[in-house]
Design a protein around this motif. Structure first.
Motif, PDB file in Angstrom:
ATOM      1  N   ASP A 171      -3.518   5.372  10.618  1.00  0.00           N
ATOM      2  CA  ASP A 171      -4.400   5.385   9.265  1.00  0.00           C
ATOM      3  C   ASP A 171      -5.340   4.608   9.347  1.00  0.00           C
ATOM      4  OD1 ASP A 171      -3.854   4.104   6.310  1.00  0.00           O
ATOM      5  OD2 ASP A 171      -2.085   4.866   7.009  1.00  0.00           O
ATOM      6  N   PHE A 172      -6.404   4.721   9.438  1.00  0.00           N
ATOM      7  CA  PHE A 172      -7.856   3.969   9.021  1.00  0.00           C
ATOM      8  C   PHE A 172      -7.291   2.409   8.240  1.00  0.00           C
ATOM      9  CE2 PHE A 172      -8.928   7.163   6.402  1.00  0.00           C
ATOM     10  CZ  PHE A 172      -9.835   6.041   5.117  1.00  0.00           C
ATOM     11  N   VAL A 173      -6.729   3.126   6.849  1.00  0.00           N
ATOM     12  CA  VAL A 173      -6.223   2.191   5.941  1.00  0.00           C
ATOM     13  C   VAL A 173      -4.725   1.753   5.911  1.00  0.00           C
ATOM     14  CG1 VAL A 173      -5.552   1.717   3.389  1.00  0.00           C
ATOM     15  CG2 VAL A 173      -6.976   3.926   4.118  1.00  0.00           C
ATOM     16  N   SER A 174      -4.105   2.554   6.893  1.00  0.00           N
ATOM     17  CA  SER A 174      -3.024   1.009   7.335  1.00  0.00           C
ATOM     18  C   SER A 174      -3.528   0.083   8.190  1.00  0.00           C
ATOM     19  CB  SER A 174      -1.794   1.846   7.801  1.00  0.00           C
ATOM     20  OG  SER A 174      -0.706   3.084   6.501  1.00  0.00           O
ATOM     21  N   LYS A 175      -4.052   0.732   8.923  1.00  0.00           N
ATOM     22  CA  LYS A 175      -4.781  -0.809  10.072  1.00  0.00           C
ATOM     23  C   LYS A 175      -5.571  -1.237  10.288  1.00  0.00           C
ATOM     24  CE  LYS A 175      -5.188   3.114  14.115  1.00  0.00           C
ATOM     25  NZ  LYS A 175      -6.112   4.188  15.180  1.00  0.00           N
ATOM     26  N   GLY A 176      -6.823  -1.335   8.889  1.00  0.00           N
ATOM     27  CA  GLY A 176      -7.901  -1.975   8.119  1.00  0.00           C
ATOM     28  C   GLY A 176      -6.164  -3.102   7.001  1.00  0.00           C
ATOM     29  N   LYS A 177      -5.142  -2.344   6.784  1.00  0.00           N
ATOM     30  CA  LYS A 177      -4.634  -3.590   5.765  1.00  0.00           C
ATOM     31  C   LYS A 177      -4.355  -4.068   6.922  1.00  0.00           C
ATOM     32  CE  LYS A 177      -3.989  -1.095   1.830  1.00  0.00           C
ATOM     33  NZ  LYS A 177      -4.342  -2.570   0.639  1.00  0.00           N
ATOM     34  N   ALA A 178      -3.171  -4.428   7.932  1.00  0.00           N
ATOM     35  CA  ALA A 178      -3.141  -4.608   9.154  1.00  0.00           C
ATOM     36  C   ALA A 178      -3.216  -6.020   9.538  1.00  0.00           C
ATOM     37  CB  ALA A 178      -2.016  -3.745  10.307  1.00  0.00           C
ATOM     38  N   SER A 179      -4.736  -5.112  10.663  1.00  0.00           N
ATOM     39  CA  SER A 179      -6.034  -5.924  10.913  1.00  0.00           C
ATOM     40  C   SER A 179      -6.061  -7.128  10.168  1.00  0.00           C
ATOM     41  CB  SER A 179      -7.150  -4.921  11.468  1.00  0.00           C
ATOM     42  OG  SER A 179      -7.843  -6.165  12.243  1.00  0.00           O
ATOM     43  N   ASP A 180      -6.708  -7.017   8.521  1.00  0.00           N
ATOM     44  CA  ASP A 180      -6.977  -7.881   8.165  1.00  0.00           C
ATOM     45  C   ASP A 180      -5.629  -8.711   7.308  1.00  0.00           C
ATOM     46  OD1 ASP A 180      -9.261  -6.779   7.308  1.00  0.00           O
ATOM     47  OD2 ASP A 180      -9.059  -6.516   5.380  1.00  0.00           O
ATOM     48  N   ALA A 181      -4.442  -9.093   7.734  1.00  0.00           N
ATOM     49  CA  ALA A 181      -3.530  -9.797   7.076  1.00  0.00           C
ATOM     50  C   ALA A 181      -3.032 -10.655   8.385  1.00  0.00           C
ATOM     51  CB  ALA A 181      -2.188  -9.273   7.161  1.00  0.00           C
ATOM     52  N   LEU A 182      -3.330 -10.110   9.850  1.00  0.00           N
ATOM     53  CA  LEU A 182      -3.416 -10.945  10.653  1.00  0.00           C
ATOM     54  C   LEU A 182      -3.991 -12.479  11.004  1.00  0.00           C
ATOM     55  CD1 LEU A 182      -3.067  -8.263  13.861  1.00  0.00           C
ATOM     56  CD2 LEU A 182      -1.723  -9.653  13.172  1.00  0.00           C
ATOM     57  N   PRO A 183      -3.600 -13.803  11.654  1.00  0.00           N
ATOM     58  CA  PRO A 183      -4.747 -14.983  11.781  1.00  0.00           C
ATOM     59  C   PRO A 183      -5.783 -14.495  12.471  1.00  0.00           C
ATOM     60  CG  PRO A 183      -2.028 -14.642  11.857  1.00  0.00           C
ATOM     61  CD  PRO A 183      -2.652 -13.756  12.237  1.00  0.00           C
ATOM     62  N   GLU A 208       4.373  -7.526   6.821  1.00  0.00           N
ATOM     63  CA  GLU A 208       5.259  -7.448   6.118  1.00  0.00           C
ATOM     64  C   GLU A 208       4.310  -7.572   4.611  1.00  0.00           C
ATOM     65  OE1 GLU A 208       9.340 -10.516   4.372  1.00  0.00           O
ATOM     66  OE2 GLU A 208       8.257 -10.803   6.094  1.00  0.00           O
ATOM     67  N   SER A 209       3.256  -9.218   5.331  1.00  0.00           N
ATOM     68  CA  SER A 209       2.317  -9.463   3.979  1.00  0.00           C
ATOM     69  C   SER A 209       1.416  -8.460   3.442  1.00  0.00           C
ATOM     70  CB  SER A 209       1.356 -11.042   4.608  1.00  0.00           C
ATOM     71  OG  SER A 209       0.486 -10.795   3.840  1.00  0.00           O
ATOM     72  N   ALA A 210       0.748  -7.383   4.334  1.00  0.00           N
ATOM     73  CA  ALA A 210       0.437  -6.229   4.342  1.00  0.00           C
ATOM     74  C   ALA A 210       0.995  -5.525   2.713  1.00  0.00           C
ATOM     75  CB  ALA A 210      -0.290  -5.814   5.151  1.00  0.00           C
ATOM     76  N   LEU A 211       2.548  -5.011   3.224  1.00  0.00           N
ATOM     77  CA  LEU A 211       2.965  -4.440   2.413  1.00  0.00           C
ATOM     78  C   LEU A 211       2.952  -4.589   1.259  1.00  0.00           C
ATOM     79  CD1 LEU A 211       4.295  -1.607   1.969  1.00  0.00           C
ATOM     80  CD2 LEU A 211       6.132  -2.865   3.248  1.00  0.00           C
ATOM     81  N   GLN A 212       3.507  -6.045   1.087  1.00  0.00           N
ATOM     82  CA  GLN A 212       3.619  -6.637  -0.703  1.00  0.00           C
ATOM     83  C   GLN A 212       2.299  -7.466  -1.363  1.00  0.00           C
ATOM     84  OE1 GLN A 212       6.644  -7.357  -1.795  1.00  0.00           O
ATOM     85  NE2 GLN A 212       7.610  -7.017   0.694  1.00  0.00           N
ATOM     86  N   ARG A 213       1.692  -7.594  -0.598  1.00  0.00           N
ATOM     87  CA  ARG A 213       0.210  -7.562  -1.000  1.00  0.00           C
ATOM     88  C   ARG A 213      -0.503  -5.988  -1.620  1.00  0.00           C
ATOM     89  NH1 ARG A 213      -4.360  -9.818   3.013  1.00  0.00           N
ATOM     90  NH2 ARG A 213      -2.234 -11.470   2.972  1.00  0.00           N
ATOM     91  N   SER A 214      -0.707  -4.814  -0.850  1.00  0.00           N
ATOM     92  CA  SER A 214      -0.756  -3.526  -1.454  1.00  0.00           C
ATOM     93  C   SER A 214       0.202  -3.007  -2.113  1.00  0.00           C
ATOM     94  CB  SER A 214      -0.535  -2.926  -0.261  1.00  0.00           C
ATOM     95  OG  SER A 214      -1.163  -1.611  -0.128  1.00  0.00           O
ATOM     96  N   LYS A 215       1.473  -3.650  -2.501  1.00  0.00           N
ATOM     97  CA  LYS A 215       2.215  -3.386  -3.676  1.00  0.00           C
ATOM     98  C   LYS A 215       2.391  -4.277  -5.206  1.00  0.00           C
ATOM     99  CE  LYS A 215       6.559  -1.613  -0.843  1.00  0.00           C
ATOM    100  NZ  LYS A 215       7.689  -2.204  -0.501  1.00  0.00           N
ATOM    101  N   LYS A 216       1.706  -4.901  -4.718  1.00  0.00           N
ATOM    102  CA  LYS A 216       0.943  -5.672  -5.488  1.00  0.00           C
ATOM    103  C   LYS A 216      -0.068  -5.151  -6.166  1.00  0.00           C
ATOM    104  CE  LYS A 216       3.462 -10.151  -4.838  1.00  0.00           C
ATOM    105  NZ  LYS A 216       2.906 -11.429  -4.409  1.00  0.00           N
TER     106      LYS A 216
END
Length: 275
Positions: A171-183, A208-216
């Motif tokens: 989904d586009f939200v997950s893609k956005g979070k993953a892309s933002d977390a990449l260098p 892993e970083s995107a998931l932890q950040r989103s959970k917070k």
């Protein structure tokens, strides 16, 4: 006053909430207020002095803005679904890396990079899936010609296909979070298998970083458009001579006072131009 209850999408189309296009309840539809709805609201409005059509048009506009916001919200996956999608995608990444590690030395596979492929993290979602599909096809061909590595090459091909599907259809939200977390660098081109492995390793850390950040970031999503709709309704109410109060939003009148004069001038211009 916006009256979004009991309305349904006129064409019966249901909105998908996640990457698998799961159908949910009908999202609220808009459209102008019916005569019956307008008559019900009109009984509670201040005296309009012959400006019924003007007031009704503004209410229809506010209603449509709220409708559009709710339709967009209905298309977004819930936070729990985003977390599940990020975790599932990370499992695919790790499976791809583990099957390659079990294969031994990396095969000499090369990919001709498209000149239209983006340079940054967006390339992970745009060009890398097609590269992985190409590698999976190559690995299956090699498996048919190999004596001792058939099972491992087949497993690698399946893992590559699985990861490509995950990157392509998330989904586009997950893609956005993953892309933002990449260098945010420009070295995401996939020219060979070593590049694909390097990107997958970075993606593993990023997910892993995107998931932890989103959970917070818990709690309800702010309803900014609904608050703005209340501000507009307050302006209309006072423009027609009413005294507006709204208990749930203690600071709503602070926002209203800052925008009241500009809005009132627009209403006056509209009223003069239509008269």
């Amino acid at each position: 006053m916006v009256r979004l209850d009991d309305w349904r999408n006129p064409d019966g189309a249901e909105l998908a909430r996640d990457s698998e296009q799961r159908e949910e309840d009908h999202a609220p539809a808009g459209g102008p207020l019916s005569d019956a709805q307008w008559a019900e609201l009109r009984a509670h409005l201040p005296p309009l002095a012959g400006r019924d059509a003007e007031c009704r048009a503004w209410l229809d506009h506010i209603r449509d803005v709220v409708r559009q916001d709710r339709l967009q919200t209905a298309q977004q996956p819930r936070r729990r679904e985003v977390h599940e999608a990020l975790a599932a995608l990370r499992r695919r990444v790790r499976d791809f890396l583990e099957t390659l590690a079990a294969l031994g030395p990396l095969p000499d596979w090369r990919e001709e990079q498209s000149p239209l492929a983006p340079d940054g993290p967006l390339n992970v979602l745009c060009a890398m899936p097609e590269a992985l599909y190409g590698f999976a096809s190559w690995a299956r061909q090699q498996a048919r010609c190999s004596n001792g590595l058939t099972a491992r090459l087949t497993a690698v091909a399946q893992a590559a296909d699985h990861l490509a599907d995950g990157l392509k259809w998330a989904d586009f939200v997950s893609k956005g979070k993953a892309s933002d977390a990449l260098p945010q660098t420009g070295d995401y081109g996939v020219r060979n298998l070593a590049d694909a492995v390097h990107i997958a390793q970075r993606l593993d850390v990023a997910l892993e970083s995107a998931l932890q950040r989103s959970k917070k970031r818990g709690g309800p999503v702010p309803k900014r458009v609904m608050v703005q709709a209340v501000v507009w309704l307050a302006e209309l109410w006072e423009y027609y001579g009413g005294d507006f109060t709204h208990t749930p939003y203690r600071n709503i009148m602070v926002v209203t006072k800052h925008t009241m004069m500009a809005r009132r001038r627009r209403l006056q211009v509209t009223s003069w131009s239509s008269s």
